[in-house]
Design an enzyme around this catalytic site. Structure first.
Site, PDB file in Angstrom:
ATOM      1  CG  HIS A 157     -27.033  20.507 -10.342  1.00 60.53           C
ATOM      2  ND1 HIS A 157     -28.224  19.500 -10.493  1.00 60.53           N
ATOM      3  CD2 HIS A 157     -26.163  19.687  -9.210  1.00 60.53           C
ATOM      4  CE1 HIS A 157     -27.758  18.851  -9.370  1.00 60.53           C
ATOM      5  NE2 HIS A 157     -26.878  19.457  -9.334  1.00 60.53           N
ATOM      6  CD  GLU A 203     -28.455  15.273 -14.525  1.00 60.55           C
ATOM      7  OE1 GLU A 203     -29.598  14.274 -13.364  1.00 60.55           O
ATOM      8  OE2 GLU A 203     -28.751  16.238 -14.337  1.00 60.55           O
TER       9      GLU A 203
END
EC number: 3.1.27.-
Lengths: 601, 657
Positions: A157, A203
């Site tokens: 990420h 997520e």
């Protein structure tokens, strides 16, 4: 039954202001403490009054964990710790600890200095807040207290992003933060071991997307930039200072070098230089290729990319500008956008997700007239392109992570409700596990069924293991018997004998004796022998002994014979056994009462 | 539990621990002091070395002039230097499951252990340990391969011949075990077996044992290890430091409550204070430069050199050395300096704070930027053209037998203006200098060893209180040269268990408990009864499952209902299948209460007779006797229904275990 409770204060069926409360084994943990980019009012921060109506949070939280430095994950931290009040530990990785205060300060400046808001956290508050931070290393098991332990895993990420495993006793939860399952040009892929958490909180930004290969997207991106430059246009790429920016810089830098292009590439704000420094110093957090070659060539030293000055925006000719922030909601990127929006030769490339309410979100939805402050409208003539470069796991990636961690339950956050619904169905179908998607303020309760750890005496265990032979056969489980002693907090499983000894108790012997009359016209010795033969034939697999002193012993049951005083053909059998042999003793007495079959000699 | 000791060198240990069902190697240090017996490998042809006379025995019968050369009364082997390996015969190395590495100095023998031995296990090390360890191995291989020596010397190893040799060579031990350096290919293969771990990471080995590295404060990524099961704990302490240098501070508290603590890697210079040595280093350096001489610092390419450079960074201006060039020459100089800057997580707090700014944690970045410090891969190439004197040169190898340092010894040894400053404690400086004698250059010995000294370690042990301590035998007596210094040894109660090379120790361990998990279904079915305040017991009959060294207990499945039997008669004759044995009983049956219970059940005619140990109850109507005693009850009864009734009444008074 023990329970784990999960309540999102933010990021429940939404993207932005991630903040999730977890209660596990009597511990309360706050996962992330973010702000919402789409709001400027109270909704900007999570509603901490859910935790307590009056005052400080310290007594209600055992720890706070921040997954990465993006503001939608840490933007409310100084507000929470300094203005609402929290003095407990805050955990984050080293790169997050380094970068997070800079972004917070930036955010504060825009909000307070530019927009003139008051009642906002101050620079000093950011500093005080960061003093409460305890850095986390990857894979290090951190003992928050005697019972609560946390462990960070690499999440991809952005630099320093981490997933975190939270464990109390045998119950556990994994929170992914934002993660990426495919390595990119500067970061590696997320990884976790088969930790089988009770709940995996993931997520789900790209819950319904299955993205084409990274290579294609990169080619597309370069093609679009190149075409625009060729026709003399200006390209604006709104980014956040850290993260995608570095990946795209590496991409353009190598492309410029290969194609020998001359058009300038600029990077806005003073943050950039600094940002690249962070990447150099935290090179161990980047992908393998960069790590391996950093001594020879540091990928974060760019030759073609130069610092941007406000005045350059009016320069004639083609150029590429990376400007912050990434959602065109404020700052330099918005200023440049306003300048360039009127020319159809120009292009804006949105490389990441845009939160609802931002200009980025509006133009991506095809809006061509924008209302600006002061009732002015802005005609958007430039080309608007969207390239999904934000490093979130797509549906495939989320499924891959579930396969890695093997959770018992799944819980989705950080995504849009409709998309979550779709993914939830897929997960429940493919893995046959429950999948939850609580809205903000809604609590999901999962009951866990932990096994109870006990200390077993090695003697007892070895005795039982030995019974099963040298090689334990998994198909042939062994039965074991023992006594569980529960004293204070300790659970010990020992043999009954040892339990008596350890507890200082005396053993109480319970014995039974019974007489059985039998008609058997033989001598006492012969009768005894006939009994012996009879029992031998009935009781297979028991130890039966005929002792010379005139007794037969079955296991520990004693049988004796004597003749009746009145009638020598009537024999009186005396059986005696202890309580431990009750079943067998009782069986023998009723068996012998039926007399001996005639067939035996 | 056993400990096999494969190395006798206290700071370069190699031990193997057999614990539960695992075989764990703790470090694999390479004893390089053997190279002192060899002639230096010059990078440039050295007329002096090539003219040294060969060795012939006094009576002239043995001529080994090709293998052995004499210099200043000492004899040196003229061949590629060889290292003293850890013992390889004491146990089968292919049975080793894992190797735990504590710091990059203690892993240099790794290729000898993992290659060509059938080793199939995993090596665990922290990232800095792996990266810097790789660099140091690369450097070693490079030093050797740069100066190839075809000749191998073995005749001198012959016992008969060795008896006649002078000096240290005569007393060298295990010479047949000495081996030449490994190749880069072997290094790569060995390091491909390394799995990275972080401090306080818990690594499960086969479900039986958990190992975890702890910060040891000695070097970048250096660790001590905890090896534990649920009930036993072994701490392995290797090179550790309590001084504030660049690494993360030592984690002491996690060593608490060890059953056994294996203690290695104490300071080799118990009487030299590192801070004092650092001061002496600086002042000698400045003095020599001011007098126009050069300074040679033979050192390892990682470790203390970072601290030396940091110290010089502060010292240079004040000592007016701003224009003096500092050179760092090593094939890995650049990599070592670069790598030192990227391990923020592994650094002390001060350095971490710098990274947050973001600034490089070590000031040598600035020394390089301002051209005060220059680094070169070797004396060849750029260095030869840019080299200015007087200067300061940091270069390896500290044994002075190979590497670029050999060249500087030949170059500067003849002038008394120059100074060589020894900072590494691994080699005796007199032995190191022996093949260069006679020597005019000044020699200064300031060994800097930051590892624990005896004072620190006894304080540490007092705090963490292990039940037993195991250590090299060298630590149980004062050093040979200072036999009166009883403060330079470990004095503990109970005394430490000493080991030497090839020892096999039985560690004093009594394993009594093991962890087992009761599955929820079974746990819910247990019926605890309180037998004392705060103490409850429950009898457990359960199925035992053992898999991957993990044990679980689950409920015994109920037997399927018996199929209706056709021959009813036979059913009775089936002997009982013992599902669960009867529990043991405890307690006593109180007479009065028991009589009352009997009465409730309609047994009223009871004659009680007192005996020496208790009472005999005569149930007259039923013709039954019950003998009640403190530790036993005996029921004499011929009627089965009555007997079972009485049994259950008695059981009410007793506790079942």
């Amino acid at each position: 039954m023990p329970e784990i409770k999960v309540t999102p204060l933010g990021a429940g069926q939404d993207v932005g202001r991630s903040c999730i409360l977890v209660s596990i084994g009597g511990k309360n943990i706050m996962l992330d403490c973010g702000m919402h980019m789409g709001y400027n009012d109270d909704r900007r921060f999570p509603d901490f009054s859910y935790i307590t109506q009056n005052g400080r949070l310290t007594d209600f939280l055992d720890c706070v964990i921040i997954s990465h430095f993006h503001l939608d994950h840490c933007g409310a931290l100084p507000y929470m710790s300094e203005m609402v009040g929290y003095d407990g530990p805050i955990y984050m990785t080293h790169p997050t600890k380094a970068i997070c205060p800079i972004l917070l300060e930036d955010f504060r400046k825009i909000t307070v200095d530019k927009k003139g808001e008051t009642n906002f956290f101050t620079s000093q508050m950011i500093k005080d807040c960061m003093k409460k931070v305890i850095p986390l290393n990857l894979h290090q098991t951190v003992q928050v207290d005697d019972e609560l332990e946390i462990k960070a895993y690499y999440a991809g990420h952005v630099l320093g992003a981490a997933m975190v495993h939270i464990k109390v006793g045998s119950e556990s939860v994994v929170y992914t933060g934002d993660y990426n399952m495919t390595p990119d040009r500067h970061l590696g892929a997320a990884w976790i071991d088969k930790c089988r958490p009770d709940i995996l909180i993931s997520e789900s930004t790209y819950a319904t997307t299955i993205r084409d290969s990274k290579r294609c997207r990169e080619r597309d991106f370069l093609k679009k930039v190149h075409e625009s430059i060729e026709r003399g246009g200006k390209v604006l790429i709104p980014v956040f200072a850290l993260g995608r920016a570095q990946e795209l810089c590496i991409l353009l830098e190598t492309f410029w070098e290969r194609m020998n292009l001359k058009a300038p590439i600029y990077f806005s704000t003073g943050l950039t230089e600094k940002a690249n420094h962070y990447y150099k110093l935290f090179i161990t957090w980047t992908n393998q290729k960069i790590r391996k070659t950093f001594v020879q060539r540091n990928m974060f030293e760019f030759k073609h990319i130069k610092a941007f000055d406000r005045s350059y925006a009016d320069n004639p000719g083609p150029m590429v500008v990376f400007a912050t922030p990434g959602m065109l909601h404020a700052g330099q990127s918005l200023q440049i956008f306003k300048k360039w929006a009127g020319n159809e030769k120009n292009m804006v490339i949105m490389p990441g997700y845009c939160v609802q309410g931002t200009i980025g979100h509006k133009i991506l939805n095809g809006q061509r007239k924008l209302e600006m402050e002061g009732r002015a409208t802005l005609d958007v003539k430039l080309q608007v392109e969207y390239m999904s470069f934000s490093a979130h796991a797509d549906a495939k990636g989320i499924m891959q992570l579930i396969r890695m961690a093997e959770p018992r339950n799944m819980l989705l956050v950080h995504g849009e409700a409709v998309k979550m619904e779709f993914l939830k169905g897929k997960i429940e179908q493919e893995f046959s596990i429950d999948c939850y998607m609580p809205a903000n303020g809604e609590t999901t309760t999962v009951t866990t069924n932990p096994s109870v750890p006990v200390d077993i005496s090695l003697n007892l265990l070895k005795r039982e293991m030995a019974l099963g032979g040298p090689l334990p056969d998994p198909k042939k489980p062994r039965t074991m018997h023992g006594t569980l002693i529960m004293k204070e907090n300790s659970l010990k499983l020992v043999s009954s004998e040892q339990a008596l000894k350890e507890l200082g108790l005396n053993e109480h012997q319970l014995r039974f004796t019974c007489h059985v009359q039998l008609q058997d016209p033989h001598s006492d010795a012969d009768t005894l022998h006939r009994i012996y033969t009879h029992l031998k034939s009935v009781l297979k697999g028991y130890t039966i002994q005929h002792l010379p002193d005139g007794t037969v012993i079955v296991e520990s049951i004693v049988i004796k014979v004597s003749s009746s005083a009145e009638d020598s053909n009537t024999k009186v059998l005396l059986l005696s056994w202890s309580y431990q042999d009750e079943d067998l003793g009782s069986f023998l007495s009723s068996l012998l009462k039926k007399g001996l079959p005639s067939g035996i000699c | 539990m056993k400990l096999y000791c494969l190395s006798g060198h206290p700071t370069l240990p190699c031990n193997v621990l057999k614990f539960k069902s695992t075989t764990i190697m703790l470090d694999c240090g390479l004893d390089t002091t053997s190279v002192l017996n060899f002639l230096p490998l010059p990078l440039v042809h050295s007329p002096r070395l090539s003219k040294l006379p060969g060795w012939v025995s006094k009576d002239g019968t043995i001529n080994l002039e090709k293998e052995l050369k004499e210099c200043a009364g000492r004899v040196f082997v003229d061949a590629q230097p060889e290292f003293c390996l850890p013992e390889r015969e004491l146990l089968d190395l292919s049975t080793i499951d894992v190797i735990l590495i504590s710091n990059y100095h203690c892993m240099m023998a790794l290729p000898y252990i993992t290659e060509h031995t059938g080793f199939t296990g995993t090596v665990y090390a922290t990232e800095p340990t792996l990266q810097i360890g790789r660099l140091l191995m690369e450097e070693l291989v490079n030093f050797m391969e740069r100066v190839p020596k075809a000749q191998s010397a073995t005749s001198w190893k012959n016992k008969e011949i060795r008896r006649m040799l002078p000096g240290p060579l005569k007393d060298a031990v295990d010479v047949w075990m000495w081996k030449r350096c490994y190749s880069m290919q072997e290094v790569n293969s060995a390091l491909s077996k390394v799995q990275l771990v972080g401090y306080s990471q818990k690594v499960e080995l086969f479900g039986a044992v958990q190992v975890s590295p702890l910060s040891s404060g000695y070097s970048l990524g250096s660790s001590n290890w905890i090896i534990q099961s649920h009930h036993e704990k072994v701490s392995y302490v290797s090179g550790s430091s309590l001084l504030t240098t660049h690494p993360q501070p030592m984690d002491q508290s996690s060593l608490k409550n060890s059953d056994v603590l294996i203690l290695t890697g104490l300071t080799q210079m118990p009487t030299a204070n590192p801070d004092g040595m650092l001061g002496e280093f600086c002042s000698n350096l400045a003095m020599t430069i001011r007098a126009g001489g050069n300074v040679l610092v033979p050192c390892y390419s990682s470790g203390v050199i970072y601290d030396l450079l940091e110290c010089l960074y502060q010292f240079i201006e004040s000592a007016n050395l701003g224009t003096t060039p500092f050179y760092f020459i090593s094939p890995i100089a650049n990599s070592s300096l670069e790598f030192s800057q990227i391990f923020a997580e592994w650094l002390c707090h001060n350095k971490q704070t710098k990274v947050y700014l973001p600034e490089p944690p070590f000031p040598h970045a600035e020394l390089i930027q301002t051209n005060k410090l220059k680094h070169y891969p070797s004396i060849h190439g750029d260095f030869s053209s840019e080299f200015r004197q007087p200067c300061v040169v940091f270069t390896g190898h500290p044994s002075l037998r190979f590497g670029d340092v050999v060249h500087f010894m030949e170059l500067w040894g003849k002038s008394s203006l120059n100074t060589i400053i020894f900072t590494e404690p691994d080699f005796s400086y007199l032995d190191a200098l022996a093949p260069y004698q006679p020597l005019a250059m000044k020699c200064v010995y300031c060994p800097i060893d930051t590892r624990l000294n005896f004072h620190q370690v006894s304080k540490l042990l007092k705090e963490v209180q292990p039940l037993h301590v195991v250590c090299p035998e060298q630590y149980t007596q004062p050093p040979l040269t200072q036999s009166h210094r009883s403060d330079l040894m470990l004095e503990l109660q109970p005394p430490p268990m000493p080991y030497r090379r090839c020892s096999v120790l039985n560690l004093p361990f009594r394993r009594r408990y093991e962890r087992i998990y009761i599955l929820p279904e079974l746990a819910n079915s247990l019926v605890p009864s309180e037998i004392k305040p705060g103490v409850s017991v429950a009898t457990v009959s359960a199925l035992l499952h053992s898999k991957d060294n993990k044990h679980t207990l689950q409920s015994v499945p109920k037997p399927p209902p018996m199929p209706p039997s056709k021959k009813r008669k036979r059913v009775i004759e089936e002997p009982p299948v013992a599902l669960a044995p009867k529990p043991m009983l405890s307690g006593a049956v109180a007479l009065e209460a028991f009589l009352a219970t009997l009465q409730k059940h309609g047994i009223t005619e009871v004659k009680v007779e007192e005996t020496a140990d208790g009472h005999i109850l005569h149930l007259q109507a039923e013709d039954t006797l019950i003998q009640l005693e403190e530790d036993g009850t005996h029921i004499v009864c011929d009627s089965e229904p009555l007997r079972t009734t009485l049994r259950d009444l008695v059981l009410r008074f007793l506790q079942k275990l």
